[in-house]
Write an enzyme that holds these catalytic residues in place. Structure first.
Site, short mmCIF file in Angstrom:
data_model
loop_
_atom_site.label_atom_id
_atom_site.label_comp_id
_atom_site.label_asym_id
_atom_site.label_seq_id
_atom_site.Cartn_x
_atom_site.Cartn_y
_atom_site.Cartn_z
N LYS A 1 37.38 34.71 37.21
CA LYS A 1 37.15 36.11 37.59
C LYS A 1 36.06 36.64 36.68
CE LYS A 1 39.77 40.47 38.10
NZ LYS A 1 41.09 41.09 38.02
N SER B 1 42.80 43.80 41.88
CA SER B 1 41.39 43.69 41.65
C SER B 1 40.86 42.25 41.70
CB SER B 1 41.01 44.32 40.31
OG SER B 1 41.64 43.63 39.28
N SER C 1 47.17 43.20 39.91
CA SER C 1 45.89 42.64 40.37
C SER C 1 45.81 41.14 40.53
CB SER C 1 44.77 43.09 39.44
OG SER C 1 44.60 44.49 39.55
#
Lengths: 94, 480, 489
Positions: free
Chosen positions: C78, C153, C177
């Site tokens: 990420k 997210s 998330s």
């Protein structure tokens, strides 16, 4: 609920600008979120200690020893403006 | 109207740790711009603070040194504001729960009395970087080398009423921290920074007036001046019926006035909240006792010892304990000289004068405690006259290490041999009949003056080495 | 033929048996990403030369006798994890050109375990969002339906694994998330106990809740990766000094007699009927495997969202103060003075949702509001944490849905800001209490994935992974892949 003036003050504290076109909308959104917080007042928190971090251990103390992880060049490589090894900002008046 | 100054002090001390408070960067003075930094000091994304063990120990040492309660559990808080020398946009400090709580610090005043200052708290925090204006035209340069250096902020109650008390406190604080070895406590180098909160009130009034904060004053002289100037300014305002504005002011020594600082913050809401990146500092009794046992002898204790055991005056004791180096020099010198009073006299007299002339600190001269000590011994055992001793001192000052060598090399040994002295006196009397008659004919008062001629001649004949007391005695005896 | 939806365990076996080389895997992954990413927008940067070099290194190490279940397996990070020499943007204009001079601990650990990073995944800007629509680099599309969101997210990470770009992507979870996008994309995602995995080098959103975790196809894979990710880090004061067990060792244990608590508040009005039914069926599956299902209550569930949305933005408002255009990151053009530099760099550099949260966070910390909002929320947080603790004394794990609905439509104008915040209603409790939680795929509703969440006691990841694994050997929801042209193997 808060008004536009308060929202502007808060924005200034956070070094953010809200334009005149956006201020009404921003204030409405702000108040919407604040309304979400109303529920908190229903909770009985008498004698309840605030939780700052879920860990309940003590701070670990580091040995007092010098160690350089990254050199100056690496640390300053992303500087938007630098000269003679200083980061530059517009002249500050004190 | 009789006004009273009411002052409280906030002193920031840079602690003498090897590495910074939250990162392992070096803290040494004098390095190049933006060196001695790590990603955390630059507030790069994703970096995290880890607390330095030595910063905690040094804070505890300080707390014990002022007899304060140590906070067994203390936390760090974020103080939020924007300024380019504060890379994270917040300073990690202790607002809610400081590591050192209330204490009392005894400050010796010039007249020898003790002025107790109530310490409200002392807490750990990180230092900011530095701004350099106009090194590059139209810009301010930011140097983060200092960012993250550990600071101990010591806050007093508003117990001060005069500038003299303030300066005495700062001197005593300097002494204490150098004794404890936790800080250089040097105002001109920035390892001790003093902010004065000053307000006025009418004598007899118990409520506090509005105060201003005087910041960044880096010498004792300027502090005294700034206090005086600001008190006058506030008095003028109050006497004209207006109110003092609560603000931060700088002292401008060139114009001999204080000026309002352009605000660093749009509005000073620091939004303090406990820092979630750090866990509570927990200190147990064992740790506190261990640190207490290892403390060096404190200035207050030394002063007591010097006056009661060594018989020095309070005034002298205060001067000799003003910093650790001086006290240690004194004690080492006493060990060599076995004469504390004479040691005090020499240190506060000749040595002090020589140091002041050259602008040196006691550690920066060539004179050693052993050297001075043996000089004093040689006076005490009659080898040296006081006059000759001064010459020997000059030798020590120049770096010659051995007192006896100096005496030998320069032939400074006092002549105390009665035979030699008698010979000199007899010769003098024989060669100066007119002065002898004059002396014998004079009254006591005039004789005291006339004997000077013989003393002078005898000194010349003995190249200054005649033992003055013996010489005088012999002369009186033989002149009659 | 090695398909794109192989698990890490399967790839490890095949690499070990020399059926395939790391180089081949990485080349395939890169090719697949290059093909699919223009549709999905799951990946923001690919480091081809770096990945190929690392793959070759892994193959060489293997040839030299190195053995490790993760060696040579491709993965994605990420874009919230600092990767030395590789752009790390946090999906923000503020950091669009930022190149960190150091690696996050998570990055270092997975690299040392031999994994090959292909590049960085898209995400909601500064991890603030539940739909991956706030990214500076544009929204991520759900591989199951490209008109829908993948969740957030960690939307890019979830979409990448779901689409078979890589068998693993790292994610972070502050309010859900990892778990919510894992549910919306039909994959398995684990949020470890707060303190289990180091936060050093992970760009901070809410310091007291952020936690990094694996997003993969199975619990077995998550266990393998957690073994490498977890552990004390001296660079992170909030990193727990607790030994790391072998998370793979306990997967086969029977769950006979294990007590699974179902909070009635989780099956309330927030919940979509189809999701409710699918999760209930999954719970029955656990029962069939021997678990004892117990009704429990978490009365403060609804308070969780208010609590979270006071605390997280407040912590974030301070964490994001460092983005000021001075030492790195976006700086506005020709600033006239210092204040102009700050105001314009920050106003131009941050997206709308980030600015909204900074504002609300700044407000709740301000002097007039602190007691009423921030302190109050921290007190309620403790109440919520105690509630979970108390329930977990009676049951071993808590089970329920990971998200209130399946993937919703992109640019859903009908969703207000606070509607979006309610997406997190089931996941937030675990972040507030610092507990581990995993989301596993449990079925489809109208062709869209549904996830079941399991919440465990502190440092109880082994048990969570065990239950999840036992579920996954009895079902094959986790094997489903998006049935779309170009996406199937």
């Amino acid at each position: 609920m808060t008004d536009a003036a308060t929202v502007r003050d808060v924005a200034a504290l956070a070094r953010l600008t809200i334009s005149d076109q956006d201020i009404e909308n921003a204030t409405a959104e702000f108040n919407q979120t604040l309304a979400l917080f109303d529920a908190l007042s229903t909770a009985d928190t008498t004698d309840v200690a605030p939780m700052i971090n879920p860990l309940d251990s003590a701070q670990r103390l580091r040995t007092d020893r010098i160690e350089t992880l990254v050199d100056r060049a690496g640390l300053m490589q992303n500087a938007p403006a630098s000269e003679q090894d200083y980061f530059l900002v517009p002249r500050v008046l004190d | 109207m009789k006004w009273e100054k009411v002052m409280g002090l906030e002193v920031h001390l840079q602690l003498s740790t090897q590495s910074k408070i939250f990162s392992s960067s070096a803290t040494a003075f004098g390095a190049d711009a933006n060196t001695q930094t790590n990603p955390l000091d630059m507030a790069l994304p994703g970096t995290l603070p880890v607390l330095n063990h030595a910063a905690v120990s040094q804070a505890i040492v300080f707390g014990l040194g002022v007899g304060a309660e140590i906070g067994k559990v203390s936390r760090f808080d974020r103080k939020n504001y924007f300024y380019p020398d504060l890379p994270k946009g917040y300073q990690i400090s202790q607002f809610f729960e400081p590591i050192v709580k209330e204490g009392v610090f005894e400050v010796p005043l010039e007249d020898g009395s003790i002025f107790p200052v109530r310490i409200l708290r002392a807490h750990l925090e990180e230092d900011a970087g530095k701004s350099v204006h106009d090194a590059i035209p139209g810009h301010t340069g930011i140097d983060l080398k200092r960012a993250g250096t550990p600071l101990l902020e010591v806050v007093t109650e508003p117990d001060f009423r005069t500038a003299e008390q303030v300066v005495a406190y700062l001197k005593a604080l300097h002494a204490l921290v150098t004794y404890l070895g936790i800080s250089d406590g040097n105002m001109s180098e920035g390892s001790m920074r003093c902010d004065v909160n000053l307000s006025l009130r009418l004598k007899g009034e118990t409520k506090y007036g509005t105060r201003t904060e005087l910041k960044n004053i880096n010498s004792f002289r300027f502090i005294e001046r700034a206090i005086h100037v600001e008190a006058e300014r506030q008095q003028d305002i109050l006497e004209s019926g207006q109110s003092v504005v609560q603000e931060t002011r700088l002292f401008d020594p060139d114009n001999d006035e204080t000026r309002s600082m352009r605000s660093k913050e749009v509005a000073n809401d620091y939004r303090y909240f406990p820092d979630p990146d750090l866990l509570p500092i927990v200190i147990d009794d064992e740790t506190i006792e261990r640190i207490r046992d290892a403390l060096p002898e404190l200035p207050a204790v030394k002063r007591g010892r010097y006056t009661t055991e060594l018989g020095l005056s309070q005034y002298d004791a205060n001067l000799l304990t003003q910093d650790r180096a001086t006290a240690e020099f004194f004690e080492a010198c006493c060990a060599a000289s076995k004469n504390p009073k004479a040691t005090a006299n020499w240190m506060l007299g000749d040595l002090s004068a020589a140091l002041n002339k050259e602008g040196l600190a006691i550690g920066g001269c060539e004179v050693t405690p052993e050297g001075l000590g043996s000089l004093i011994s040689r006076i005490d055992d009659g080898t040296l006259s006081s006059k000759m001793a001064k010459t020997v001192f000059e030798g020590l000052w120049a770096g010659e290490p051995d007192v006896d060598r100096i005496i030998e090399d320069r032939g400074l040994k006092q002549v105390s041999d009665s035979g030699t002295l008698e010979t000199i006196v007899d010769e003098l009397i024989a060669n100066n009949p007119a002065q002898v008659d004059q002396y014998r004919a004079a009254d006591e008062g005039k004789q005291k003056k006339l004997i000077g001629f013989f003393v002078g001649q005898a000194m010349k004949a003995s190249k200054g080495q005649a033992n003055p007391q013996m010489l005088n005695q012999l002369l009186k005896q033989k002149l009659g | 033929m090695i398909g794109p939806f192989e698990t890490i365990s399967s790839l490890a076996r095949q690499l070990d048996a020399r059926h395939v080389s790391s180089r081949e895997l990485v080349e395939d992954a890169i090719a697949r990403t290059e093909t699919l990413n223009s549709t999905l927008n799951a990946v923001v940067s690919l480091d081809k030369p770096g990945a190929l070099a690392a793959a070759d290194q892994a193959d060489q190490a293997r040839a030299d006798g190195a053995v490790s279940p993760l060696l040579g397996v491709p993965m994605l990070h990420k874009d919230i994890f600092c990767t030395r020499g590789v752009k790390t943007s946090c999906a923000s204009k503020m950091l669009a050109d930022f190149i960190p001079p150091y690696d996050a601990t998570v990055v270092k650990k997975l690299h040392d375990a031999g994994m090959v990073s292909l590049g960085k995944c898209n995400m909601d800007e500064f991890a603030m969002g539940s739909s991956n629509e706030t990214s500076f680099f544009g929204a991520v599309k759900n591989p199951w339906d490209v008109d829908r969101v993948p969740g957030g997210s960690s939307g890019g990470s979830a979409a990448a694994v779901a689409a078979g770009l890589a068998p693993l992507a790292t994610g972070t979870d502050t309010g859900g998330s990892i778990r919510q996008p894992a549910a919306l994309c039909g994959i398995t995602g684990l949020k470890p106990t707060y303190g289990r995995v180091s936060r050093y080098g992970m760009i901070a959103f809410a310091s007291s809740m952020d936690q990094a975790g694996p997003m993969a196809r199975t619990a077995e894979d998550c266990a393998l990766v957690l073994n490498a990710m977890a552990g004390h880090d001296p660079l992170d004061s909030t990193s727990a000094d607790i030994s790391v067990p072998d998370y793979s060792a306990g997967l086969e244990k029977s769950i006979e007699g294990l007590r699974v608590g179902i909070p009635k508040e989780f099956f309330s009005s927030h919940l979509n009927d189809g999701v409710a039914a699918t999760v209930s069926a999954a719970v029955k599956e656990l029962e069939a495997a021997g678990a004892v299902i117990v009704d429990v209550s978490l009365p403060s569930t609804d308070l969780g969202v208010s609590t979270y949305y006071v605390i997280a933005p407040a912590e974030a408002s301070a964490n994001l103060s460092r983005y000021d255009g001075v030492r790195y990151g976006y700086r506005c053009d020709s600033p006239s003075d210092l204040q102009d530099l700050y105001l314009r760099s920050r106003t131009e550099g941050f997206g709308e949702e980030v600015k909204r949260r900074i504002l609300i966070g700044t407000f709740t910390l301000s002097a007039a509001s602190y007691d009423q909002y921030f302190m109050k929320a921290q007190q309620v947080r403790r109440l919520i944490a105690e509630e979970y603790q108390s329930v977990l004394k009676d049951v071993d794990v808590i089970a329920g849905p990971s998200a209130p609905s399946t993937a919703f439509v992109l640019n859903d104008g009908s969703k207000s800001i606070t509607d979006m915040y309610m997406e997190d209603v089931f996941t937030i409790g675990a972040n507030l209490a610092g507990l581990p939680a995993i989301s596993v795929p449990v079925g489809l509703v109208d062709g869209l994935p549904v996830g079941m969440q399991l919440i465990g006691s502190r440092f109880g990841e082994a048990q969570l992974l065990n239950i999840a694994h036992q579920f996954q050997i009895r079902t094959d929801w986790h094997s489903l892949t998006p049935d779309r042209e170009g996406l199937t193997g």
